[in-house]
Design an enzyme around this catalytic site. Structure first.
Site, mmCIF file in Angstrom:
data_model
loop_
_atom_site.group_PDB
_atom_site.id
_atom_site.type_symbol
_atom_site.label_atom_id
_atom_site.label_comp_id
_atom_site.label_asym_id
_atom_site.label_seq_id
_atom_site.Cartn_x
_atom_site.Cartn_y
_atom_site.Cartn_z
ATOM 1 N N TRP A 141 39.014 35.653 37.792
ATOM 2 C CA TRP A 141 37.840 36.176 38.495
ATOM 3 C C TRP A 141 36.608 35.884 37.640
ATOM 4 C CZ3 TRP A 141 35.685 41.637 38.014
ATOM 5 C CH2 TRP A 141 34.709 41.871 39.002
ATOM 6 N N ASP B 94 44.821 43.801 34.991
ATOM 7 C CA ASP B 94 43.824 44.040 36.041
ATOM 8 C C ASP B 94 44.585 44.281 37.346
ATOM 9 O OD1 ASP B 94 41.688 44.139 37.754
ATOM 10 O OD2 ASP B 94 40.757 42.300 37.041
ATOM 11 N N LYS C 64 39.737 48.174 47.353
ATOM 12 C CA LYS C 64 40.361 47.335 48.375
ATOM 13 C C LYS C 64 41.389 48.106 49.184
ATOM 14 C CE LYS C 64 38.469 44.194 45.581
ATOM 15 N NZ LYS C 64 37.719 44.558 44.345
#
Length: 396
Positions: A130, A210, A245
């Site tokens: 990312w 993560d 999310k």
């Protein structure tokens, strides 16, 4: 005093959003922004979230600060979601939860903690990763190194990853993606996690996992395989978690930094430092998102509703992956892009070049970031054929 300040390019994804908004083409397709979209192209508010918010309006009694570690109920629920309710890690009181402003806030909390408490340690990121990982860790003053993750054939390069990990200096920090790897969509298998665990042990490396997409890959428990394996078998693990999310509450900035230590005493030592780090960074995290999550977890009915809604989102994304590959079959490209159906999560590392991405944008009004990362959730039955035809035209 401001005369020496130079203008710098804006964030690429935010710039892409504006380009998409300004594009008059009625067939335009946004595959860039990292949010879930339904069949109508809308990022919906989950029914369970709406119900929880209505309940909060009636029951919320104060707007006082919630403390540097955040809402204790939220922390307890997140720990159980990440490790499982019957986890030995939780039973032994080895894990600490510190609420943060989103998953990004948790990453910055982790970065500042590493910089202050583990000075001199480099942090290793997958290549690719990312993009904001680079910004967050650089801003904290950490030295960034890379390990390979995708090969020239746009496949998971596990051999290359393993070879790199085996040569990382002892004590360094390795960032691993728990599931739904951003931006590639390539995840480690259970056997590969076991192999990574062995290397981490042998090299005495500190994993920072993560965990931003729990439930978007194969399921809540299935997606937690890696973090649970590491926490159960290593003395020290760091995890950054997000509810943005899987609860669809992006703008509420609801994340958590989890530290797993060797024992309770060591965990409390770490926890005391995290309170100071949070205090010096943002003082207190926002409360609304964590209250939503806690309200849902405190209700069997709301929890089941949320779980069912998340499953619907996950199933839709996985179905879109299969439809995309099938849509390329008439163009003779199904085999070339077969890996898209194997990937998990919202993102796919398509393998398209920067020039091909530019052509898709300029000639077809299909928007994705220059690396070729596409948000699969931006596809739907109405635009699938259009997108497949356009991709076939630029590839051929």
């Amino acid at each position: 005093m401001f005369e020496p300040i130079e203008r710098v390019p804006g964030d690429a994804i935010l710039g892409l959003i504006q380009q998409f908004k300004d594009d008059p083409n009625p067939q335009k397709v946004d595959l860039g922004v990292g949010v879930y979209r339904d069949e109508d192209g809308v990022t919906p508010i989950m029914g369970a979230v709406k119900a929880a918010e209505k309940q909060l309006i009636d029951d919320e009694a104060t707007k006082a600060y919630i403390g540097s570690h955040g809402d204790p109920q939220y922390g307890e629920h997140v720990l159980k979601m990440v490790f499982g309710a019957e986890s030995a890690v939780l039973a032994d009181k080895r894990a600490s939860a510190t609420q943060a402003p989103g998953g990004t806030g948790a990453l910055r909390l982790a970065a500042d903690f590493i910089a202050s408490q583990l000075p001199g340690k480099s942090i290793w990121l997958s290549d690719p990763t990312w993009p904001n990982h680079l910004g967050v860790f650089s801003a904290a003053g950490l030295e960034i190194q890379r390990y390979p993750y995708v090969d020239a054939q746009n496949r998971l390069d596990f051999d290359g990853m393993l070879a790199a990990l085996e040569n990382i200096p002892k004590g360094d920090v390795v960032v691993l993606h728990a599931c739904c790897h951003n931006p590639t969509g390539f995840d480690l298998s259970a056997d590969q996690w076991q192999t990574v665990l062995k290397v981490l042990k042998d090299r005495e490396l500190l994993p920072l996992v993560d965990f931003a997409y729990q439930g978007f890959g194969n399921g809540i428990d299935e997606d937690a395989y890696g973090p649970r394996l590491l926490a159960e078998n290593l003395d020290e693990v760091l995890i950054t978690q997000s509810c943005s999310k899987n609860f669809g509450i992006y703008r509420e900035r609801t994340g958590c930094f989890i530290a797993v230590a060797r024992d309770t005493e060591q965990m409390e030592n770490v926890r005391s430092q995290l309170a100071i780090t949070a205090r010096e960074n943002y003082s207190n995290p926002p409360a609304h998102g964590s209250a939503i999550v806690a309200t849902i977890f405190n209700s069997d009915a709301l929890y089941q509703q949320w779980h069912d809604e998340l499953k619907t989102m996950r199933t839709r994304i996985n179905d879109l992956r299969k439809k995309f590959v099938a849509g390329l079959e008439p163009h003779g490209l199904a085999d070339r892009f077969a890996y898209v159906a194997e990937q998990r999560g919202m993102f796919s590392y398509t393998g398209l070049t920067e020039d091909q991405v530019k052509t898709l944008r300029d000639e077809h009004s299909i928007y994705m970031v220059g690396s070729g990362r596409a948000n699969v959730a931006g596809l739907n039955d109405a635009n699938m054929e259009y997108v497949c035809n356009a991709i076939a035209s630029v590839v051929k």
